[in-house]
Design a protein around this motif. Structure first.
Motif, mmCIF file in Angstrom:
data_model
loop_
_atom_site.group_PDB
_atom_site.id
_atom_site.type_symbol
_atom_site.label_atom_id
_atom_site.label_comp_id
_atom_site.label_asym_id
_atom_site.label_seq_id
_atom_site.Cartn_x
_atom_site.Cartn_y
_atom_site.Cartn_z
ATOM 1 N N VAL A 48 20.768 39.730 11.938
ATOM 2 C CA VAL A 48 21.937 38.997 12.430
ATOM 3 C C VAL A 48 22.912 39.952 13.105
ATOM 4 C CG1 VAL A 48 23.995 37.711 11.715
ATOM 5 C CG2 VAL A 48 21.762 37.092 10.789
ATOM 6 N N GLY A 49 23.114 41.122 12.513
ATOM 7 C CA GLY A 49 23.986 42.113 13.134
ATOM 8 C C GLY A 49 23.486 42.531 14.503
ATOM 9 N N LEU A 50 22.179 42.792 14.617
ATOM 10 C CA LEU A 50 21.610 43.149 15.919
ATOM 11 C C LEU A 50 21.722 41.979 16.899
ATOM 12 C CD1 LEU A 50 18.380 45.077 14.803
ATOM 13 C CD2 LEU A 50 20.502 46.053 15.708
ATOM 14 N N GLY A 51 21.547 40.761 16.392
ATOM 15 C CA GLY A 51 21.675 39.588 17.245
ATOM 16 C C GLY A 51 23.092 39.418 17.775
ATOM 17 N N VAL A 52 24.083 39.678 16.924
ATOM 18 C CA VAL A 52 25.479 39.592 17.366
ATOM 19 C C VAL A 52 25.752 40.616 18.465
ATOM 20 C CG1 VAL A 52 27.871 39.958 16.647
ATOM 21 C CG2 VAL A 52 26.321 38.631 15.196
ATOM 22 N N ILE A 53 25.220 41.811 18.293
ATOM 23 C CA ILE A 53 25.394 42.844 19.336
ATOM 24 C C ILE A 53 24.744 42.387 20.638
ATOM 25 C CG2 ILE A 53 24.771 45.191 20.006
ATOM 26 C CD1 ILE A 53 24.963 45.966 17.049
ATOM 27 N N ALA A 54 23.519 41.830 20.539
ATOM 28 C CA ALA A 54 22.824 41.350 21.741
ATOM 29 C C ALA A 54 23.620 40.244 22.414
ATOM 30 C CB ALA A 54 21.426 40.851 21.374
ATOM 31 N N LEU A 55 24.165 39.317 21.628
ATOM 32 C CA LEU A 55 24.946 38.213 22.192
ATOM 33 C C LEU A 55 26.173 38.733 22.919
ATOM 34 C CD1 LEU A 55 25.722 34.860 20.389
ATOM 35 C CD2 LEU A 55 27.444 35.997 21.772
ATOM 36 N N ILE A 56 26.897 39.663 22.291
ATOM 37 C CA ILE A 56 28.130 40.185 22.892
ATOM 38 C C ILE A 56 27.835 40.953 24.169
ATOM 39 C CG2 ILE A 56 30.037 41.807 22.546
ATOM 40 C CD1 ILE A 56 29.984 41.048 19.576
ATOM 41 N N VAL A 57 26.802 41.810 24.128
ATOM 42 C CA VAL A 57 26.467 42.617 25.311
ATOM 43 C C VAL A 57 26.053 41.728 26.477
ATOM 44 C CG1 VAL A 57 24.827 44.293 26.235
ATOM 45 C CG2 VAL A 57 25.861 44.672 23.988
ATOM 46 N N VAL A 58 25.148 40.765 26.221
ATOM 47 C CA VAL A 58 24.672 39.885 27.292
ATOM 48 C C VAL A 58 25.807 39.003 27.808
ATOM 49 C CG1 VAL A 58 23.066 38.039 27.880
ATOM 50 C CG2 VAL A 58 22.306 39.919 26.425
ATOM 51 N N ALA A 59 26.679 38.541 26.904
ATOM 52 C CA ALA A 59 27.782 37.666 27.314
ATOM 53 C C ALA A 59 28.780 38.382 28.214
ATOM 54 C CB ALA A 59 28.491 37.111 26.084
ATOM 55 N N ARG A 60 28.845 39.703 28.133
ATOM 56 C CA ARG A 60 29.796 40.466 28.951
ATOM 57 C C ARG A 60 29.221 40.872 30.301
ATOM 58 N NH1 ARG A 60 34.261 42.336 26.244
ATOM 59 N NH2 ARG A 60 34.490 44.047 27.735
ATOM 60 N N VAL A 61 27.932 40.621 30.516
ATOM 61 C CA VAL A 61 27.279 40.951 31.783
ATOM 62 C C VAL A 61 27.134 39.678 32.602
ATOM 63 C CG1 VAL A 61 25.190 41.883 32.870
ATOM 64 C CG2 VAL A 61 26.035 42.865 30.725
ATOM 65 N N ASP A 62 27.497 39.745 33.873
ATOM 66 C CA ASP A 62 27.375 38.585 34.751
ATOM 67 C C ASP A 62 25.940 38.064 34.718
ATOM 68 O OD1 ASP A 62 27.294 36.727 36.805
ATOM 69 O OD2 ASP A 62 28.638 37.860 38.088
ATOM 70 N N TYR A 63 25.779 36.788 34.432
ATOM 71 C CA TYR A 63 24.433 36.217 34.287
ATOM 72 C C TYR A 63 23.608 36.348 35.562
ATOM 73 C CZ TYR A 63 26.280 32.123 36.763
ATOM 74 O OH TYR A 63 26.833 31.289 37.701
ATOM 75 N N ARG A 64 24.257 36.498 36.728
ATOM 76 C CA ARG A 64 23.522 36.624 37.991
ATOM 77 C C ARG A 64 22.759 37.941 38.076
ATOM 78 N NH1 ARG A 64 28.670 35.002 38.902
ATOM 79 N NH2 ARG A 64 29.012 32.868 39.645
ATOM 80 N N VAL A 65 23.195 38.936 37.298
ATOM 81 C CA VAL A 65 22.505 40.234 37.293
ATOM 82 C C VAL A 65 21.068 40.089 36.816
ATOM 83 C CG1 VAL A 65 22.500 42.537 36.239
ATOM 84 C CG2 VAL A 65 24.661 41.513 36.995
ATOM 85 N N TRP A 66 20.834 39.135 35.913
ATOM 86 C CA TRP A 66 19.512 38.982 35.323
ATOM 87 C C TRP A 66 18.499 38.410 36.303
ATOM 88 C CZ3 TRP A 66 18.769 41.219 30.717
ATOM 89 C CH2 TRP A 66 19.906 41.492 29.944
ATOM 90 N N ARG A 67 18.955 37.885 37.438
ATOM 91 C CA ARG A 67 18.015 37.346 38.423
ATOM 92 C C ARG A 67 17.068 38.431 38.938
ATOM 93 N NH1 ARG A 67 20.864 33.109 42.535
ATOM 94 N NH2 ARG A 67 18.646 32.783 42.978
ATOM 95 N N ARG A 68 17.593 39.645 39.084
ATOM 96 C CA ARG A 68 16.760 40.742 39.598
ATOM 97 C C ARG A 68 15.706 41.192 38.590
ATOM 98 N NH1 ARG A 68 21.995 42.485 41.331
ATOM 99 N NH2 ARG A 68 22.081 43.976 39.610
ATOM 100 N N LEU A 69 15.928 40.891 37.317
ATOM 101 C CA LEU A 69 14.998 41.333 36.271
ATOM 102 C C LEU A 69 13.999 40.258 35.878
ATOM 103 C CD1 LEU A 69 17.568 43.135 33.923
ATOM 104 C CD2 LEU A 69 16.132 44.159 35.693
ATOM 105 N N ALA A 70 14.111 39.063 36.446
ATOM 106 C CA ALA A 70 13.278 37.937 36.022
ATOM 107 C C ALA A 70 11.792 38.216 36.215
ATOM 108 C CB ALA A 70 13.694 36.673 36.774
ATOM 109 N N ALA A 71 11.393 38.573 37.430
ATOM 110 C CA ALA A 71 9.972 38.814 37.706
ATOM 111 C C ALA A 71 9.421 39.991 36.907
ATOM 112 C CB ALA A 71 9.756 39.034 39.208
ATOM 113 N N PRO A 72 10.117 41.160 36.850
ATOM 114 C CA PRO A 72 9.608 42.249 36.009
ATOM 115 C C PRO A 72 9.469 41.861 34.537
ATOM 116 C CG PRO A 72 11.271 43.079 37.520
ATOM 117 C CD PRO A 72 11.275 41.590 37.643
#
Length: 398
Positions: A72-96
């Protein structure tokens, strides 16, 4: 295979949508609160449901709880980190990410590489540090499908506006090929439950992305027939598929787990037998702290406890749909819809199996069941949803 755009998309092309009014959407707070409550309930119930097995097998009642708290602690860190990054950034990583998921799923099937538990080879790792590539495949396919559909929508809209013609149909071959490849590899593990969730979230993304009723109907028929055939081919799947209808007919074999689950749920009545007082967890109900933790909730906290959990997932669905409707662009809408479908469909399948409404497929209850990679990656996906919700605007007026 191609899908025609819906009427709303054509109106946007010919008339152009009115610009949404910018606003500070606080819907993300609701999503975070729901996930926090579900994780809190999960920690409490994992401790209660796993204490007997942990004490009997490892000599300490707190083992599974401590591991769940770490995840749960690791999940909270993952949620916070991803939530602070613009979701559009992940478009470039989709295919890889799809390519990496395919490679990892292939490695799982190699003897000596994948970790096999109860006849299923689903994990990679060493000892207790295990990773389930199928969980990464959900996130990768969601991002890939959303990216492909969003790009095609943007291109066809620009062309239609320039030529003043109706938009061209979407080409879905990349999405369908990626879905098929990932689904086949997951079925070979075998893991039909995750395959159902994977296909379900793609179908939701396709529908939100502009699929016509005819196309969606065809895809639903194909997926349903294919699922039934796959379920009936293998004897153990066929037994699961049929035993939930009449679990008491073979209560000592194929219907045992479902029957014990129903006994636990019925024993709780309205208010439950009390937190920690479950009898099912004393070796009667297999997987009490993982796939069947909802039965322990029903036994210890009663009907009221189960209704609270269901209400939390319904609230999550409301928050996810709200974020999708208020997303600032098409990619955000598709990502929000996909993450919402992922969590809600998985919860529906789990609760349906525990209550004998659906066949047992072996998927955990999101945020509540004991688990590692499933919990962390799902919370990372919720981080994407939170990011979309934080950037939400006022509803569009056409």
């Amino acid at each position: 295979m191609t899908l025609r755009g819906d009427v709303m998309d054509r109106e946007e092309v010919t008339r152009g949508p009115e610009q949404p009014r910018a606003g500070n959407d606080s819907g993300w707070l609701l999503l975070c609160a729901v996930v926090a409550l579900l994780c809190g309930i999960g920690l409490m119930m994992v401790l209660s449901a796993s204490s007997v097995e942990a004490l009997r097998s490892y000599g300490g009642a707190w083992l599974f709880f401590e591991r769940q708290a770490m995840w749960v602690g690791l999940g909270v860190i993952a949620l916070i980190v991803v939530a602070r990054v613009d979701y559009r950034v992940w478009r470039r990583l989709a295919a890889p990410m799809v390519v990496v998921s395919l490679l990892l799923l292939a490695l799982v099937l190699i003897p000596g590489m994948g970790i096999s538990v109860s006849g299923s080879s689903r994990w990679l790792g060493l000892g207790q540090w295990r990773f389930q590539p199928a969980e990464l495949a959900k996130l990768a396919l969601l991002l890939f499908a959303a990216d492909v559909l969003a790009r095609q929508f943007e291109r066809r809209s620009e062309r239609a506006i320039a030529l003043r013609r109706p938009p061209r149909p979407l080409v879905l071959k990349p999405v369908l090929l990626a879905t098929g490849a990932l689904t086949v590899l997951i079925l070979l593990q075998p893991d039909m439950g995750t395959s159902i969730i994977l296909v379900s979230l793609v179908l939701v993304v396709l529908f939100v992305g502009g699929a016509s009723v005819r196309a969606m109907s065809a895809l639903l028929v194909i997926c349903t027939v294919g699922g039934v055939v796959i379920g009936l081919v293998e004897s153990y799947r066929r037994a699961r598929l049929l035993s939930f209808l009449h679990p008491w007919d073979d209560v000592s074999n194929t219907g045992y787990q479902v029957a014990q689950s129903l006994v636990a749920l019925g024993s709780g009545r309205v208010t439950g037998v009390g937190l920690g007082a479950s009898r099912a967890k004393w070796g009667f109900l297999p997987n009490a702290h993982t796939d069947f933790i909802f039965a322990i909730i029903g036994e210890e906290m009663g009907l009221l406890g189960t209704l609270v959990v269901v209400a939390l997932f319904l609230t999550f669905a409301f928050g996810g749909v709200r974020a999708a409707l208020r997303a600032p662009d098409r990619f955000g809408t598709l990502v929000a819809a996909g993450v919402t479908a992922w969590v809600v469909v998985q919860a529906l399948i789990n609760i349906g199996a525990v209550s004998a409404v659906m066949p047992v497929t072996g998927v955990p209850l999101p945020f509540v069941s004991f688990g590692g990679s499933s919990l962390v990656i799902t919370m990372g996906a919720v981080g994407l949803l939170v990011n979309v919700a934080r950037r939400g605007t006022a509803p569009r007026v056409r």
